[in-house]
Enzyme design. Structure first.
Site, PDB file in Angstrom:
ATOM      1  CB  THR A  52      -1.067   8.440 -13.158  1.00  0.00           C
ATOM      2  OG1 THR A  52      -0.748   9.606 -12.048  1.00  0.00           O
ATOM      3  CG2 THR A  52      -1.650   8.863 -13.998  1.00  0.00           C
ATOM      4  CB  CYS A  53      -0.986   3.236 -13.731  1.00  0.00           C
ATOM      5  SG  CYS A  53      -1.049   1.893 -14.471  1.00  0.00           S
ATOM      6  CB  CYS A  58      -2.601   2.238 -17.319  1.00  0.00           C
ATOM      7  SG  CYS A  58      -1.365   3.048 -17.364  1.00  0.00           S
ATOM      8  CE  LYS A  61      -4.274   3.520 -22.136  1.00  0.00           C
ATOM      9  NZ  LYS A  61      -3.488   3.818 -22.283  1.00  0.00           N
ATOM     10  CE1 TYR A 192       0.292   7.194 -22.961  1.00  0.00           C
ATOM     11  CE2 TYR A 192       2.595   8.459 -23.117  1.00  0.00           C
ATOM     12  CZ  TYR A 192       1.501   7.712 -22.065  1.00  0.00           C
ATOM     13  OH  TYR A 192       1.809   8.046 -21.197  1.00  0.00           O
ATOM     14  CB  ALA A 194      -3.606  14.002 -27.073  1.00  0.00           C
ATOM     15  CD  GLU A 196      -3.032   5.735 -25.043  1.00  0.00           C
ATOM     16  OE1 GLU A 196      -3.040   4.835 -25.393  1.00  0.00           O
ATOM     17  OE2 GLU A 196      -2.803   6.470 -24.255  1.00  0.00           O
ATOM     18  CE  LYS A 298      10.125  14.541 -16.508  1.00  0.00           C
ATOM     19  NZ  LYS A 298       9.689  12.862 -17.456  1.00  0.00           N
ATOM     20  CD  GLU A 324       6.890  10.747 -18.981  1.00  0.00           C
ATOM     21  OE1 GLU A 324       5.693  11.113 -18.809  1.00  0.00           O
ATOM     22  OE2 GLU A 324       8.024  11.819 -19.022  1.00  0.00           O
ATOM     23  CG  HIS A 456      -3.197 -19.821 -41.940  1.00  0.00           C
ATOM     24  ND1 HIS A 456      -2.855 -18.970 -42.308  1.00  0.00           N
ATOM     25  CD2 HIS A 456      -4.455 -20.770 -43.088  1.00  0.00           C
ATOM     26  CE1 HIS A 456      -3.673 -18.904 -43.487  1.00  0.00           C
ATOM     27  NE2 HIS A 456      -4.415 -20.356 -43.495  1.00  0.00           N
ATOM     28  CD  GLU A 461      -0.862 -16.640 -41.149  1.00  0.00           C
ATOM     29  OE1 GLU A 461      -0.216 -17.258 -41.631  1.00  0.00           O
ATOM     30  OE2 GLU A 461      -2.460 -16.409 -41.114  1.00  0.00           O
TER      31      GLU A 461
END
Length: 482
Positions: A52-53, A58, A61, A192, A194, A196, A298, A324, A456, A461
């Site tokens: 999948t990734c 991932c 995406k 997430y 949906a 994304e 599962k 997951e 800075h 920061e």
């Protein structure tokens, strides 16, 4: 005499976790093999080795998220002198992303060959606890035996039971390979995935609506979930709240008519279902191996990733109650094979795993959400410090006047204000939280943050100058940053 098996370890699933495990086992001298076979989505989408990734998660995406952010980056740059005019091509993006994915598919096959791992492009199911049937989908079925078997088959998108869903809707299995631009889009769900997908499609200028049954980002910090929703609404995403579809109909021109409470709600070019995922354990004939699985597809495992059958293990999204996340599956797979083949005793630690949500306003988190900390520790033990801030470049963009980033430290007052949760929204939130996750795992306290001198001018920061304690019902802190 010990029974002879074809393999010391056979891995079902060629995703990130399965490949990491099988390569680790091979490095330690094991005779190993992996089977990976992708059944097409209801819309016919399929892909190569890598899980999948790499193929539908991932990697594509994040690339599309980065591409969509460029629109706002141009707007920020205008405030500091740049005049930029450009357009986005969905076709060119899809071709580039897909070509990159195919290069990763090829690289995975090359790695297996180099390490002497046998790769079966076949669908594996159990015949008995040590025997698997491998079907290549082209009429060839063979059987293999293994001393140990690792289930690493992950999950697939859930579609629910609304009439017309599979005929009319796509999922995350399809969107990253879709040659045709999505056009006017309805996203169903508030996960997430949906948000994304809705975020990057809106970033490309498409008309996007998210249909939400209840809350956004269930399981994540709800203060921040609300901020992400507000940000997305302010940047072109529409939300249809407390609403679910009742039916989908495909129109002659290919568009989809959506019904709510059996009344027509709207017509869309694309409807993306993102209501969750289901593990694939129920598709492996686990009954033949004596391994039970639940209605979510599962399996239950002990702290050594072992099922109730001692030589059958599981890692990744197919395990009940575990994060997951791709790096979790990779780490668990490597550690398991080090125990099986390298004499290690080290177990996977599933606590305090950092994660990032790549919505238009990025979100990084590690440890407890504020809600979970109060449930686990008790409300009186939890003290929350928070701050708002704007990245420097946002201050010169008049379109950003209402945009804010947010940071939160969740502390345990009974443990010298030990930090048990860190949260951030804003640019590069994933990069920031990755570093802070190490500090949290090392037992960082609020005093450590206070004693650290910030860099800075940087956005992060603000963690080193955070002094305001969150009060229930009070307004957000005054904007920080430069």
């Amino acid at each position: 005499m010990a029974e002879a098996y074809d393999y010391d370890l056979f891995v079902i699933g060629g995703g990130s976790g399965g490949l990491a495990a099988v390569k680790q086992a091979a490095d330690l001298g094991g005779k190993v093999a992996v089977a990976d076979f992708v059944k097409p989505s209801p819309q016919g989408t399929t892909w190569g080795l890598g899980g999948t990734c790499v193929n539908v998660g991932c990697i594509p995406k994040k690339l599309m998220h980065i591409s969509a952010l460029y629109r706002e980056i141009q707007s920020d740059a205008h405030g500091i002198g740049w005049e930029t005019k450009s357009s986005h091509s969905w076709d060119n993006m899809i071709q580039a992303v897909n070509n990159y994915i195919k290069s990763l598919n090829w690289g995975s096959k090359t790695d297996l060959r180099t390490k002497g791992v046998k790769y079966y492009n076949s669908y594996a199911t159990f015949v008995d606890p040590h025997t698997l049937s491998l079907d290549n989908g082209k009429g060839k079925v063979e059987k293999v035996t293994a001393k140990n078997i690792l289930i690493a088959c992950g999950g697939r998108p859930s579609y629910g039971d609304v009439p017309g869903t599979k005929e009319c809707c796509i999922s995350s299995d399809d969107i990253f390979w879709q040659k045709k631009a999505p056009g006017k889009t309805l996203v169903i769900g508030a996960s997430y995935i949906a948000l994304e997908c809705a975020g990057f499609m809106a970033g490309f200028g498409f008309d996007v609506t998210v249909m939400v049954r209840s809350i956004l980002l269930r399981g994540f910090d709800q203060d921040i979930a609300g901020m992400i929703g507000d940000y997305m609404e302010g940047h072109g995403v529409k939300f249809a709240r407390e609403m679910v579809p009742s039916k989908f109909e495909k129109m002659p021109n290919g568009q989809v008519k959506v019904y709510v409470k059996d009344a027509e709600y709207g017509i869309y070019d694309t409807v993306l279902m993102a209501i969750g995922r289901t593990g694939c354990a129920g598709l492996l004939n686990l009954e033949a191996a004596g391994v039970p699985y639940n209605k979510s597809g599962k399996v239950e495992c002990n702290d050594e990733d072992q099922t109730c059958v001692p030589h059958i293990y599981a890692i990744g999204d197919v395990i009940e109650g575990k994060p997951e996340l791709t790096p979790v599956a990779i780490q668990a797979g490597k550690l398991l094979c080090k125990r099986l083949f390298g004499g290690s005793k080290k177990k996977m630690d599933y606590m305090d795993v950092a994660t990032a949500v790549f919505t238009p306003l990025e979100y990084g988190a590690v440890g407890y959400s504020e809600e979970d900390a109060k449930k686990k520790l008790g409300k009186d033990r939890v003290k929350v410090y928070h701050a708002t801030a704007q990245p420097l470049e946002w201050n010169l963009n008049h379109e950003r006047k209402n945009d804010l980033g947010y940071m939160k430290l969740v502390c345990d007052v009974e443990e010298k204000e030990k930090v048990v949760g860190v949260h951030i929204t804003g640019p590069n939130a994933g990069e920031i939280i990755q570093g802070l996750s190490v500090a949290l795992r090392c037992g960082v306290t609020k005093e450590h943050f206070d004693d650290c001198v910030g860099i800075h001018p940087t956005y992060a920061e603000s963690y080193t100058t955070m002094s305001e304690v969150k009060v229930e019902g009070a307004a957000l802190p005054t904007k920080g940053g430069c």
